[in-house]
Design a protein around this motif. Sequence first.
Motif, PDB file in Angstrom:
ATOM      1  N   ALA A  50      15.002   5.594  11.791  1.00 46.04           N
ATOM      2  CA  ALA A  50      13.365   5.800  12.150  1.00 46.04           C
ATOM      3  C   ALA A  50      12.970   6.093  10.468  1.00 46.04           C
ATOM      4  O   ALA A  50      13.428   6.796   9.831  1.00 46.04           O
ATOM      5  CB  ALA A  50      12.469   7.334  12.891  1.00 46.04           C
ATOM      6  N   LEU A  51      12.069   5.333  10.112  1.00 41.63           N
ATOM      7  CA  LEU A  51      11.498   5.286   9.187  1.00 41.63           C
ATOM      8  C   LEU A  51       9.578   5.267   9.030  1.00 41.63           C
ATOM      9  O   LEU A  51       9.160   5.464   9.523  1.00 41.63           O
ATOM     10  CB  LEU A  51      11.333   3.387   8.113  1.00 41.63           C
ATOM     11  CG  LEU A  51      12.848   3.246   8.002  1.00 41.63           C
ATOM     12  CD1 LEU A  51      11.794   1.246   7.578  1.00 41.63           C
ATOM     13  CD2 LEU A  51      13.405   3.527   7.303  1.00 41.63           C
ATOM     14  N   ARG A  52       9.441   5.661   8.017  1.00 41.77           N
ATOM     15  CA  ARG A  52       7.589   5.868   7.573  1.00 41.77           C
ATOM     16  C   ARG A  52       7.644   5.359   6.372  1.00 41.77           C
ATOM     17  O   ARG A  52       8.168   5.536   5.742  1.00 41.77           O
ATOM     18  CB  ARG A  52       7.333   8.057   6.796  1.00 41.77           C
ATOM     19  CG  ARG A  52       5.643   7.259   6.996  1.00 41.77           C
ATOM     20  CD  ARG A  52       5.104   9.187   7.208  1.00 41.77           C
ATOM     21  NE  ARG A  52       5.633   9.633   5.890  1.00 41.77           N
ATOM     22  CZ  ARG A  52       5.240   8.885   4.365  1.00 41.77           C
ATOM     23  NH1 ARG A  52       4.269   8.110   4.176  1.00 41.77           N
ATOM     24  NH2 ARG A  52       5.418   9.243   3.504  1.00 41.77           N
ATOM     25  N   VAL A  53       7.016   4.001   6.356  1.00 42.37           N
ATOM     26  CA  VAL A  53       6.550   3.091   4.994  1.00 42.37           C
ATOM     27  C   VAL A  53       5.778   3.128   4.655  1.00 42.37           C
ATOM     28  O   VAL A  53       4.463   3.283   5.188  1.00 42.37           O
ATOM     29  CB  VAL A  53       7.169   1.830   5.824  1.00 42.37           C
ATOM     30  CG1 VAL A  53       6.602   0.389   4.748  1.00 42.37           C
ATOM     31  CG2 VAL A  53       7.973   2.118   6.000  1.00 42.37           C
ATOM     32  N   THR A  54       6.066   3.201   3.229  1.00 42.19           N
ATOM     33  CA  THR A  54       4.049   3.540   2.207  1.00 42.19           C
ATOM     34  C   THR A  54       3.412   1.373   1.808  1.00 42.19           C
ATOM     35  O   THR A  54       4.997   1.823   1.043  1.00 42.19           O
ATOM     36  CB  THR A  54       4.789   3.789   0.909  1.00 42.19           C
ATOM     37  OG1 THR A  54       4.388   5.841   1.966  1.00 42.19           O
ATOM     38  CG2 THR A  54       2.783   4.238   0.411  1.00 42.19           C
ATOM     39  N   PRO A  55       3.548   0.632   2.596  1.00 44.03           N
ATOM     40  CA  PRO A  55       3.141  -0.539   1.070  1.00 44.03           C
ATOM     41  C   PRO A  55       2.208   0.255   0.209  1.00 44.03           C
ATOM     42  O   PRO A  55       1.904   0.787   0.370  1.00 44.03           O
ATOM     43  CB  PRO A  55       2.513  -1.357   2.342  1.00 44.03           C
ATOM     44  CG  PRO A  55       1.495   0.046   3.470  1.00 44.03           C
ATOM     45  CD  PRO A  55       2.253   0.816   3.651  1.00 44.03           C
ATOM     46  N   GLY A  62       3.802   0.928  -5.350  1.00 43.78           N
ATOM     47  CA  GLY A  62       3.805   0.996  -6.740  1.00 43.78           C
ATOM     48  C   GLY A  62       5.295   0.408  -7.359  1.00 43.78           C
ATOM     49  O   GLY A  62       5.617   0.296  -8.008  1.00 43.78           O
ATOM     50  N   ARG A  63       5.959   0.705  -6.491  1.00 39.29           N
ATOM     51  CA  ARG A  63       7.680  -0.007  -6.528  1.00 39.29           C
ATOM     52  C   ARG A  63       8.512   0.467  -4.763  1.00 39.29           C
ATOM     53  O   ARG A  63       7.863   1.026  -4.322  1.00 39.29           O
ATOM     54  CB  ARG A  63       8.246   1.287  -7.194  1.00 39.29           C
ATOM     55  CG  ARG A  63       8.412   3.243  -6.943  1.00 39.29           C
ATOM     56  CD  ARG A  63       9.318   3.444  -7.215  1.00 39.29           C
ATOM     57  NE  ARG A  63       8.946   4.780  -7.155  1.00 39.29           N
ATOM     58  CZ  ARG A  63      10.259   5.306  -6.090  1.00 39.29           C
ATOM     59  NH1 ARG A  63      10.746   4.557  -5.635  1.00 39.29           N
ATOM     60  NH2 ARG A  63       9.906   6.848  -5.769  1.00 39.29           N
ATOM     61  N   ASP A  64       9.769  -0.731  -5.269  1.00 41.82           N
ATOM     62  CA  ASP A  64      10.788  -0.440  -4.101  1.00 41.82           C
ATOM     63  C   ASP A  64      11.484   0.687  -4.065  1.00 41.82           C
ATOM     64  O   ASP A  64      12.078   0.765  -5.332  1.00 41.82           O
ATOM     65  CB  ASP A  64      10.969  -1.767  -3.790  1.00 41.82           C
ATOM     66  CG  ASP A  64      10.099  -2.980  -3.684  1.00 41.82           C
ATOM     67  OD1 ASP A  64       9.134  -2.292  -3.063  1.00 41.82           O
ATOM     68  OD2 ASP A  64      10.632  -4.404  -3.905  1.00 41.82           O
ATOM     69  N   GLY A  65      11.648   1.265  -2.643  1.00 42.77           N
ATOM     70  CA  GLY A  65      12.350   2.826  -3.239  1.00 42.77           C
ATOM     71  C   GLY A  65      13.113   3.503  -1.810  1.00 42.77           C
ATOM     72  O   GLY A  65      11.698   3.563  -0.933  1.00 42.77           O
ATOM     73  N   THR A 113       3.173  -2.974  12.979  1.00 40.84           N
ATOM     74  CA  THR A 113       2.525  -2.845  12.619  1.00 40.84           C
ATOM     75  C   THR A 113       1.450  -1.532  12.474  1.00 40.84           C
ATOM     76  O   THR A 113       0.721  -1.145  12.207  1.00 40.84           O
ATOM     77  CB  THR A 113       0.876  -3.767  13.581  1.00 40.84           C
ATOM     78  OG1 THR A 113       0.960  -3.029  14.425  1.00 40.84           O
ATOM     79  CG2 THR A 113       0.660  -5.009  13.582  1.00 40.84           C
ATOM     80  N   SER A 114       2.875  -0.980  12.095  1.00 43.31           N
ATOM     81  CA  SER A 114       2.675   0.872  12.421  1.00 43.31           C
ATOM     82  C   SER A 114       3.724   1.528  10.751  1.00 43.31           C
ATOM     83  O   SER A 114       4.348   0.508   9.751  1.00 43.31           O
ATOM     84  CB  SER A 114       3.200   1.263  12.991  1.00 43.31           C
ATOM     85  OG  SER A 114       3.089   3.072  13.013  1.00 43.31           O
ATOM     86  N   ARG A 115       3.371   2.056  10.210  1.00 43.71           N
ATOM     87  CA  ARG A 115       4.036   2.717   9.383  1.00 43.71           C
ATOM     88  C   ARG A 115       5.231   3.573   9.427  1.00 43.71           C
ATOM     89  O   ARG A 115       6.294   3.413   9.361  1.00 43.71           O
ATOM     90  CB  ARG A 115       2.672   3.596   8.489  1.00 43.71           C
ATOM     91  CG  ARG A 115       2.331   3.732   7.454  1.00 43.71           C
ATOM     92  CD  ARG A 115       1.093   4.909   7.154  1.00 43.71           C
ATOM     93  NE  ARG A 115       0.021   4.279   6.043  1.00 43.71           N
ATOM     94  CZ  ARG A 115      -0.178   4.118   5.031  1.00 43.71           C
ATOM     95  NH1 ARG A 115       1.081   4.888   3.877  1.00 43.71           N
ATOM     96  NH2 ARG A 115      -0.916   3.492   4.131  1.00 43.71           N
ATOM     97  N   VAL A 148      10.389   5.463   2.973  1.00 39.56           N
ATOM     98  CA  VAL A 148      10.744   4.105   2.331  1.00 39.56           C
ATOM     99  C   VAL A 148       9.017   3.799   1.532  1.00 39.56           C
ATOM    100  O   VAL A 148       8.033   3.690   1.930  1.00 39.56           O
ATOM    101  CB  VAL A 148      11.476   3.030   3.274  1.00 39.56           C
ATOM    102  CG1 VAL A 148      11.483   1.496   2.337  1.00 39.56           C
ATOM    103  CG2 VAL A 148      12.563   3.313   3.570  1.00 39.56           C
ATOM    104  N   ARG A 149       8.554   3.397   0.211  1.00 35.83           N
ATOM    105  CA  ARG A 149       7.622   2.673  -0.357  1.00 35.83           C
ATOM    106  C   ARG A 149       8.203   0.845  -0.989  1.00 35.83           C
ATOM    107  O   ARG A 149       9.705   1.252  -1.293  1.00 35.83           O
ATOM    108  CB  ARG A 149       7.477   3.673  -1.270  1.00 35.83           C
ATOM    109  CG  ARG A 149       8.336   3.465  -2.446  1.00 35.83           C
ATOM    110  CD  ARG A 149       7.368   3.938  -3.411  1.00 35.83           C
ATOM    111  NE  ARG A 149       7.458   5.799  -3.168  1.00 35.83           N
ATOM    112  CZ  ARG A 149       6.381   6.379  -3.547  1.00 35.83           C
ATOM    113  NH1 ARG A 149       4.907   5.269  -4.070  1.00 35.83           N
ATOM    114  NH2 ARG A 149       6.817   6.971  -2.961  1.00 35.83           N
ATOM    115  N   VAL A 150       7.656   0.314  -0.540  1.00 35.82           N
ATOM    116  CA  VAL A 150       7.695  -1.522  -1.319  1.00 35.82           C
ATOM    117  C   VAL A 150       6.351  -1.460  -1.561  1.00 35.82           C
ATOM    118  O   VAL A 150       5.329  -0.839  -1.178  1.00 35.82           O
ATOM    119  CB  VAL A 150       7.906  -1.723  -0.124  1.00 35.82           C
ATOM    120  CG1 VAL A 150       9.138  -2.251   0.874  1.00 35.82           C
ATOM    121  CG2 VAL A 150       7.041  -1.559   0.917  1.00 35.82           C
TER     122      VAL A 150
END
Length: 107
Positions: free
Chosen positions: A14-19, A22-25, A78-80, A41-43
């Motif tokens: 299960a992820l919460r993604v931040t597009p 500023g960085r991938d991590g 289409t979701s975070r 996770v951020r990308v």
Amino acid sequence: MEPWRISTTGLTIALRVTPRGGRDGIDGIEQLSDGRSVLKVRVRAIADDGEANRAVLVLLAKSLGVPKTGVSLLSGATSRLKQVAVAGDPARLSEALRKLASVKSTD
């Protein structure tokens, strides 16, 4: 509680993604208001035409040492909040995720 479940072929995470983060991590584990745990996770990619989703799958494959074809999006296109499947040895993948999450949680 860990945000991944072991399956016969690997893990479901299960992820919460931040597009446009500023960085991938991988930024550790977060508890949502409803009690669920997610891997943060951020990308750098923008959430347009699936770019962020592709960046997330590539980041997870690289971080966990599996082929890109071994990581697939199960839900949340289409979701975070997303569910992804990672193919491989569940014990090795779980240990790798624990290390990634604990190192990033202490930053």
